[in-house]
Design an enzyme around this catalytic site. Structure first.
Site, mmCIF file in Angstrom:
data_model
loop_
_atom_site.group_PDB
_atom_site.id
_atom_site.type_symbol
_atom_site.label_atom_id
_atom_site.label_comp_id
_atom_site.label_asym_id
_atom_site.label_seq_id
_atom_site.Cartn_x
_atom_site.Cartn_y
_atom_site.Cartn_z
ATOM 1 C CD GLU A 72 25.120 44.614 38.668
ATOM 2 O OE1 GLU A 72 26.396 44.109 38.924
ATOM 3 O OE2 GLU A 72 24.982 45.748 38.238
ATOM 4 C CD GLU A 83 27.244 44.986 42.516
ATOM 5 O OE1 GLU A 83 28.112 45.122 43.482
ATOM 6 O OE2 GLU A 83 27.457 45.630 41.412
ATOM 7 C CG ASN A 122 35.753 45.395 36.916
ATOM 8 O OD1 ASN A 122 35.777 44.354 36.024
ATOM 9 N ND2 ASN A 122 36.858 45.568 37.309
ATOM 10 C CE LYS A 153 30.240 45.222 45.065
ATOM 11 N NZ LYS A 153 29.817 46.597 45.441
ATOM 12 C CG ASN A 183 23.742 47.579 41.474
ATOM 13 O OD1 ASN A 183 24.497 47.985 42.259
ATOM 14 N ND2 ASN A 183 23.800 47.191 40.410
ATOM 15 C CD GLU A 188 32.729 38.008 44.670
ATOM 16 O OE1 GLU A 188 32.189 37.781 45.523
ATOM 17 O OE2 GLU A 188 32.334 38.505 43.343
#
Length: 733
Positions: free
Chosen positions: A334, A347, A294, A175, A349, A259
């Site tokens: 995303e 991010e 999440n 990330k 995937n 973040e």
């Protein structure tokens, strides 16, 4: 044409027999050049060659291994069968009888139940690949799907990885690095710290600099694991500890980043598809804002929120990022989207997403097939202008979870009865289980992905509602009640959603469907009618009265039904010449109002269709006992009722009630799992809210806290123990 009348056909058969594919393609080129200039038998023969080689040229691999389990392994196998590819399944000891094992052409055990010794055991999987001579590996999602070392080892053995190359996996799987690459590719990013956070003290310092709230998350992996939101210094320290432990357990990498947390955003992702020839497409978006812990619960495509301009901008940035890392396969970028339609990269995937079916429904593409073709080296078959949005698709993730505990704590057990709602139109179910399957503590508790499709959103949601009502799952707790409540909630129907939807709509936790007065009367009337039908059936055997001389001419029943805290007198009377145990048409009086209830009451079926005053419902009667207790699934939620005759209800008042257990001095496990740590010992004094122990279930760590201040009397568990739901952990004096 009956005989080989041209030299090309003769040479072709020889080349095919010798598997000289390159020379075969040269013959094809020659045939294509000449077929317009031949006639008669030679023309027919050449046409046959051309068609055969056209089919042959689309072939990819002879044998493919699926390095995964459950529904995604089954999903990949289905496409492989369609493409004529033989499949190899891997499995752990406890998955020996799993559906994906039965579906594959070959299956090999790779170790015991723990994932680290089986599905994450690269050495064992590589050995199976050599043994079975698989030419390619599809990793599915989770496990090794985003593990660059696995992809590198496959490449070194000459085995094709169905996914991007190691460079893209490393760049997007980290990330921290992916965020830097996104910035360079002119993709919008979230403000935050771009380095690795070393310890809890540094995490607090960085969080203060960024400004609360912040998101602490694992640098490697995804799926909601290793992620915590912190609103102050204390939560940052706690979040750092839990996130690093979960990240190490799930991904073998405990690095974290921090973040800025964008409060109340939408989670919208773009599906991308790219080949090895520099072509890349965006296949529209998926709305994934309904989440708990999440992790996504309900997804749909397209999103109600995006306009064409925002959709195009997000798609073009997603493609720009894919091209920046020379991405080749299906992948997902995303984004977090705020209320003003500003979007920020979250991010990427580098794998097939769980929710890919909704994209397949609205585009008509088979993403697994596209991934396999791309991995073989074929260029994309479509242009951006060819990608449609046809209709609307909704996906619900059906989990073996108790939604009344933190929106879903895992449940384990055997599926004693299981029936998918495939008779409902435009329904797709991606599952990897069947009746008799075990839901294990070792793996993700997903039962299936339930997908419905419609020409518009309202139609797709209506079919989802019907599909959920017709889904039969017995033996484990499940989240169908929560899913059904979400899709019929006015805010969801209007498209007013965000990642905060569940805690905002259910601030005190999910309690099930709240019955309106009309719905309560419908449920009571239905339960009473079902009770009468059952009593009538019990009087007969093979259509004949059990006691012929005791012929009942009863035309009405007076019952007392308890629902929640209320007791309701109910009168059931026949509506016609007589009661029938097959087709029941009755008048049921509830709260002074008469309702007409009609049903065939096929009591052998798990699904019972009933019509109350013209409104058709599908219910499920889950259990009953001799004391009149019954459990009925109505509008998705399971209600406990007690149905007694008027006389029995009067007598039941004299029965003593069982005293409820005092739970303030004991701590029981709310879920099955493994004890990771115990923070107290006998004699310790604990305060209310203090952590007593940590339970890990399905790789999610949960802190167990004291309900009151007191002294520890006894500790009944230790680190490493496996506990079941309801097991006693700690006692206080």
């Amino acid at each position: 044409c009956g005989e080989l009348v041209c030299p090309e056909a003769a040479s072709l058969l020889g080349l095919l027999h010798g598997k000289q594919w390159g020379r075969c393609l040269k013959v094809l080129v020659k045939v294509e050049e000449e077929k317009m200039h031949v006639s008669g038998g030679r023309k027919a023969c050449v046409l046959f060659i051309s068609r055969f080689l056209l089919f042959f040229s689309l072939q990819t691999f002879e044998k493919l291994l699926i390095a995964n389990r459950g529904e995604i392994a089954c999903r990949v196998i289905k496409t492989c069968k369609k493409m004529g590819i033989k499949t190899v399944a891997i499995h752990s000891d406890v998955d020996a009888n799993a559906v994906h094992v039965k579906m594959a052409d070959e299956a090999v055990c790779v170790g015991p139940a723990p994932t680290g010794k089986s599905y994450l055991n690269m050495d064992a999987i590589m050995e199976v690949i050599k043994k079975t001579r698989a030419q390619a590996v599809h990793p599915g999602y989770g496990f090794l799907s985003e593990n660059k070392e696995f992809a590198r080892r496959l490449a070194s053995e000459g085995v094709t990885f169905i996914g991007p190359d190691t460079h893209a996996i490393q760049a997007m799987g980290d990330k921290i690095e992916s965020k830097l690459l996104a910035k360079n590719a002119k993709v919008n990013t979230i403000p935050g710290f771009d380095g690795v956070v070393k310890d809890a003290d540094e995490a607090v310092r960085i969080a203060r600099e960024i400004g609360y709230p912040v998101m602490i998350k694992a640098s490697a992996g995804g799926g909601g694991k290793g992620m915590r939101i912190a609103w102050d210094d204390e939560e940052t320290r706690e979040g750092f500890r839990f996130s690093s432990q979960e990240a190490a357990s799930s991904f073998g990498d405990d690095r974290l980043l921090i973040e800025k947390f964008i409060d109340n955003p939408r989670h919208i992702e773009i599906q991308v598809l790219a080949d090895k020839h520099g072509n890349a497409l965006w296949l529209n978006e998926r709305e994934c804002s309904i989440q708990r812990r999440n992790q996504k619960v309900v997804e749909e495509a397209p999103s109600t929120f995006l306009d064409p301009e925002t959709r195009r901008a997000m798609g073009e940035q997603a493609v720009a990022l894919a091209k920046a890392v020379k991405y080749s396969s299906a992948g997902t970028v995303e984004f977090l989207v705020d209320s003003s339609k500003n979007f920020y990269f979250l991010e990427m995937n580098t794998r097939l997403q769980v929710e890919h079916p909704v994209t397949e429904c609205i585009t008509g593409l088979d993403l697994v097939q596209e991934m396999i073709r791309v991995a073989k080296g074929y260029p994309l078959r479509h242009k951006q202008a060819d990608i449609p949005i046809n209709g609307w698709a909704v996906e619900c993730r059906v989990y073996a979870e108790d939604p009344y505990k933190s929106f879903g704590l895992p449940s384990i057990g055997k599926l004693s009865q299981y029936q998918e709602p495939l008779h409902v139109p435009s329904v797709r179910v991606d599952s990897g289980i069947q009746q008799g399957s075990d839901i294990s503590i070792y793996y993700d508790p997903m039962i299936s992905k339930l997908i419905t499709y419609g020409s518009n959103r309202a139609e797709a949601l209506k079919r989802m509602e019907e599909a959920l009502d017709n889904y039969v799952i017995r033996g484990v707790a499940h989240n169908i009640s929560l899913l059904r409540e979400v899709i019929v909630h006015p805010r969801f129907v209007q498209g007013d959603i965000s990642t905060k939807f569940l805690p905002e709509v259910y601030p005190d936790g999910f309690k099930g469907h709240k019955l309106t007065d009309l719905e309560r009367r419908e449920l009571l009337a239905t339960a009473a009618s079902l009770y009468v039908a059952e009593q009538l059936r019990s009087q007969r055997f093979l259509g004949t009265p059990r006691i012929p001389i005791a012929k009942s001419k009863r035309s009405s029943w007076e019952l007392s039904v308890r629902l929640g805290d209320g007791n309701y007198p109910i009168a059931v009377s026949k509506d016609g010449s007589s009661f029938s145990p097959c087709l029941v048409s009755q008048q049921v009086e509830v709260d002074g109002m008469k309702l007409n209830v009609t049903s065939e009451w096929n009591l052998a079926s798990p699904l019972l269709s009933v019509t109350v005053d013209g409104t058709q419902r599908t219910i499920q009667r889950l259990s009953r006992n001799a004391s009149g207790d019954t459990r009925i699934q109505f509008l998705g939620t399971v209600y406990k009722l007690q149905i007694l005759t008027k006389v029995a209800a009067e007598l039941s008042k004299y029965m003593p009630e069982k005293a409820a257990e005092d739970t303030s001095s004991i701590l029981r496990s709310p879920m099955p799992g493994a004890v990771v740590a115990v923070s107290v010992k006998p004699g310790d004094t604990v305060s209310e809210g203090q952590e007593i122990c940590v339970i890990e279930a399905m790789k999610m760590q949960n802190s167990m806290i004291a309900a009151k201040t007191g002294k520890v009397k006894a500790v009944h568990c230790k680190a490493g123990d496996t506990v079941g739901e309801g097991d006693l952990l700690v006692e206080l004096e």
